[in-house]
Design an enzyme around this catalytic site. Sequence first.
Site, PDB file in Angstrom:
ATOM      1  CG  ASP A  92      13.204 -63.402   1.345  1.00  0.00           C
ATOM      2  OD1 ASP A  92      13.207 -64.244   1.985  1.00  0.00           O
ATOM      3  OD2 ASP A  92      12.681 -63.350   0.843  1.00  0.00           O
TER       4      ASP A  92
ATOM      5  CE  LYS B  52      11.761 -65.093  -5.468  1.00  0.00           C
ATOM      6  NZ  LYS B  52      10.511 -65.244  -5.008  1.00  0.00           N
ATOM      7  CG  ASN B  53      10.126 -61.926  -3.232  1.00  0.00           C
ATOM      8  OD1 ASN B  53       9.602 -62.734  -3.912  1.00  0.00           O
ATOM      9  ND2 ASN B  53      10.275 -61.995  -1.734  1.00  0.00           N
TER      10      ASN B  53
ATOM     11  NE  ARG C 287      10.936 -71.311  -6.794  1.00  0.00           N
ATOM     12  CZ  ARG C 287      10.773 -71.448  -5.823  1.00  0.00           C
ATOM     13  NH1 ARG C 287      11.095 -71.677  -4.546  1.00  0.00           N
ATOM     14  NH2 ARG C 287       9.077 -69.982  -4.943  1.00  0.00           N
TER      15      ARG C 287
ATOM     16  CB  CYS D 183       6.826 -74.859   0.649  1.00  0.00           C
ATOM     17  SG  CYS D 183       7.417 -73.633   2.055  1.00  0.00           S
TER      18      CYS D 183
ATOM     19  NE  ARG E 180       6.164 -69.225   2.502  1.00  0.00           N
ATOM     20  CZ  ARG E 180       6.402 -69.033   1.317  1.00  0.00           C
ATOM     21  NH1 ARG E 180       7.898 -69.673   0.902  1.00  0.00           N
ATOM     22  NH2 ARG E 180       7.058 -67.572   1.430  1.00  0.00           N
TER      23      ARG E 180
ATOM     24  NE  ARG F 147       4.101 -70.100   0.120  1.00  0.00           N
ATOM     25  CZ  ARG F 147       2.661 -70.285   0.695  1.00  0.00           C
ATOM     26  NH1 ARG F 147       2.271 -71.401   0.892  1.00  0.00           N
ATOM     27  NH2 ARG F 147       1.975 -69.608   0.833  1.00  0.00           N
TER      28      ARG F 147
ATOM     29  CB  ILE G  93       9.763 -64.871   9.141  1.00  0.00           C
ATOM     30  CG1 ILE G  93       9.702 -63.215   9.269  1.00  0.00           C
ATOM     31  CG2 ILE G  93       8.588 -64.647   7.530  1.00  0.00           C
ATOM     32  CD1 ILE G  93       8.778 -62.088  10.188  1.00  0.00           C
TER      33      ILE G  93
HETATM   34  C1  UD1 Z   1       6.985 -62.702   1.037  1.00  0.00           C
HETATM   35  C2  UD1 Z   1       7.877 -63.519   0.139  1.00  0.00           C
HETATM   36  C3  UD1 Z   1       9.443 -64.247   0.735  1.00  0.00           C
HETATM   37  C4  UD1 Z   1       9.717 -63.409   2.317  1.00  0.00           C
HETATM   38  C5  UD1 Z   1       8.122 -63.810   2.698  1.00  0.00           C
HETATM   39  C6  UD1 Z   1       9.022 -62.847   4.110  1.00  0.00           C
HETATM   40  C7  UD1 Z   1       7.282 -63.186  -1.714  1.00  0.00           C
HETATM   41  C8  UD1 Z   1       6.546 -64.150  -3.507  1.00  0.00           C
HETATM   42  N1  UD1 Z   1       7.553 -63.514  -1.041  1.00  0.00           N
HETATM   43  O1  UD1 Z   1       6.418 -64.035   1.503  1.00  0.00           O
HETATM   44  O2  UD1 Z   1       9.827 -64.585  -0.048  1.00  0.00           O
HETATM   45  O3  UD1 Z   1      10.163 -64.677   2.762  1.00  0.00           O
HETATM   46  O4  UD1 Z   1       7.576 -62.719   1.940  1.00  0.00           O
HETATM   47  O5  UD1 Z   1       9.275 -61.029   3.990  1.00  0.00           O
HETATM   48  O6  UD1 Z   1       6.865 -61.871  -1.983  1.00  0.00           O
HETATM   49  N2  UD1 Z   1       1.846 -66.231   6.780  1.00  0.00           N
HETATM   50  C9  UD1 Z   1       0.276 -66.811   7.547  1.00  0.00           C
HETATM   51  N3  UD1 Z   1      -0.959 -67.178   7.460  1.00  0.00           N
HETATM   52  C10 UD1 Z   1      -1.339 -66.248   6.177  1.00  0.00           C
HETATM   53  C11 UD1 Z   1      -0.049 -65.449   5.303  1.00  0.00           C
HETATM   54  C12 UD1 Z   1       1.088 -65.608   5.349  1.00  0.00           C
HETATM   55  O7  UD1 Z   1       0.042 -67.448   8.936  1.00  0.00           O
HETATM   56  O8  UD1 Z   1      -2.338 -66.115   5.200  1.00  0.00           O
HETATM   57  C13 UD1 Z   1       2.021 -66.121   7.841  1.00  0.00           C
HETATM   58  C14 UD1 Z   1       3.671 -67.369   7.181  1.00  0.00           C
HETATM   59  O9  UD1 Z   1       3.203 -68.562   7.139  1.00  0.00           O
HETATM   60  C15 UD1 Z   1       4.891 -67.273   7.833  1.00  0.00           C
HETATM   61  C16 UD1 Z   1       4.315 -65.164   8.180  1.00  0.00           C
HETATM   62  O10 UD1 Z   1       3.416 -65.331   7.910  1.00  0.00           O
HETATM   63  O11 UD1 Z   1       4.604 -67.403   8.923  1.00  0.00           O
HETATM   64  C17 UD1 Z   1       4.492 -64.698   6.812  1.00  0.00           C
HETATM   65  O12 UD1 Z   1       4.667 -65.228   5.830  1.00  0.00           O
HETATM   66  P1  UD1 Z   1       4.292 -63.746   4.273  1.00  0.00           P
HETATM   67  O13 UD1 Z   1       4.501 -62.448   4.738  1.00  0.00           O
HETATM   68  O14 UD1 Z   1       2.856 -63.504   4.010  1.00  0.00           O
HETATM   69  O15 UD1 Z   1       5.213 -64.295   3.412  1.00  0.00           O
HETATM   70  P2  UD1 Z   1       4.782 -64.567   1.838  1.00  0.00           P
HETATM   71  O16 UD1 Z   1       4.590 -63.767   1.288  1.00  0.00           O
HETATM   72  O17 UD1 Z   1       4.285 -65.799   1.821  1.00  0.00           O
END
Ligand code: UD1
Length: 419
Positions: free
Chosen positions: A306, A22-23, A398, A118, A123, A94, A328
């Site tokens: 995850d 998925k990711n 999902r 969420c 996030r 998202r 995380i």
């Molecule tokens: C992706 C995955 C999700 C997984 C996560 C962490 C997809 C579609 N989803 O989510 O399944 O759980 O990686 O491995 O691939 N953060 C900020 N600011 C930002 C971006 C992130 O503060 O602009 C923080 C987030 O709140 C979180 C951490 O960074 O605490 C990691 O988030 P991130 O790696 O960005 O996760 P996603 O890409 O949303």
Amino acid sequence: MDKMRIRGGKALSGTVEVSGAKNAALPILISALLTDEKCKYSRVPRLEDIRTTLKLLSHMGVIVEDRLDQSEVVLSTPVTAQTEAPYDLVRTMRASVLVLGPLLARFGYAKVSLPGGCAIGARPINFHLTGLEKLGAKIELENGYVIATAKKLKGNRVGFEFPSVGATENLMMAAVLAEGETVLENCAREPEIIDLACALRGMGAEISGEGSEVIHIQGKSSLHGCNHEVMGDRIEAGTFLAAAFGTGGSVRVMGLRSEALESVLVKFEDSGALITRGDRFIELRSQGRPKAVDFTTLPYPGFPTDMQAQFMAVLTVADGASLISETIFENRYMHVPELIRLGANISIRGNTAVIRGTEKLKGAPLMATDLRASASLVLGGLFAQGETEVSRIYHLDRGYDRMEEKLRLLGAQIERVKA
Ligand code: UD1
């Protein structure tokens, strides 16, 4: 709303094939916005999040040939794409914010709803936005929308505060069409980033360093169509291995490279399982009851957040007390009160959970709250004696491709009860 009815207590055994990840599939499908030529994707998983992505892309004017019944999708994006991602779609998924980079790079304008909070935490997307600003984009926030404009993005050095998966992907997709060279630093190193880089290279992009902390991208004036097969889903694989372990069974999971799941495999071994790492398969054999282990979720190559909920389900039936630290996401223990309903002994303080293993769980009605939490409840149901019903399984749909069918192949007594 559909429910999952499970009669637990049976050891799972057999072989199961994972679907495409998925990711990996989500950003890769979105990367088709970067060209007007046809992009053909295979091994696309049949998931609600994929259907939402196709809906979003089609809303933007992308011509979608949906052959999901054969795990294939063909996409082509004409010049006149509608460059807006509305709230309704971003709210349900998202990952929709990943359209920002490619839209901006190709069309110079993107209007994308802010995702808001969420179930598993706030996030924010600040790293995505500051990164795009570094490439010369002008970012404004208006009525809950991000409005990004740039006549032409320009390559630059972008250092991420944290190795965010989404921000790394968004910036990669922006930089491939920017003018000149971009260097992304402190990048996420997840295998899905490598798969996205492969797909982009298949479109003619010049990228190197993916899978390490620093990614170099030489921008191109245009990209072309591609043929890409999505990598296997490591989290789905880990979920089936956890199901086998918690039931005292043995399972072989086919269709992925074992390295992608190494940090989890090591924890299975520490907990007493026998693991065989094969050529595109992983086998787990239980050696009695799991033993307690501790782990902390971290960016790749650390233990994936995850897989936290599913591994916790295993530890509820382990011998001894285990400690989990979730670093995380700030609110990712929503499965805990539900697992406690099965008789699990878990206490939480801040981001730490203490799990004291019990020999037997007992079936109960449960409610799913988010994607991976739902998977852990299904596992809890498989480990418990008697009947468990998990409601609100739209969360499960999902991210898991026909989970109950695959579990039945392994001997589980599980059925979907239609609303
Ligand atoms: C992706 C995955 C999700 C997984 C996560 C962490 C997809 C579609 N989803 O989510 O399944 O759980 O990686 O491995 O691939 N953060 C900020 N600011 C930002 C971006 C992130 O503060 O602009 C923080 C987030 O709140 C979180 C951490 O960074 O605490 C990691 O988030 P991130 O790696 O960005 O996760 P996603 O890409 O949303």
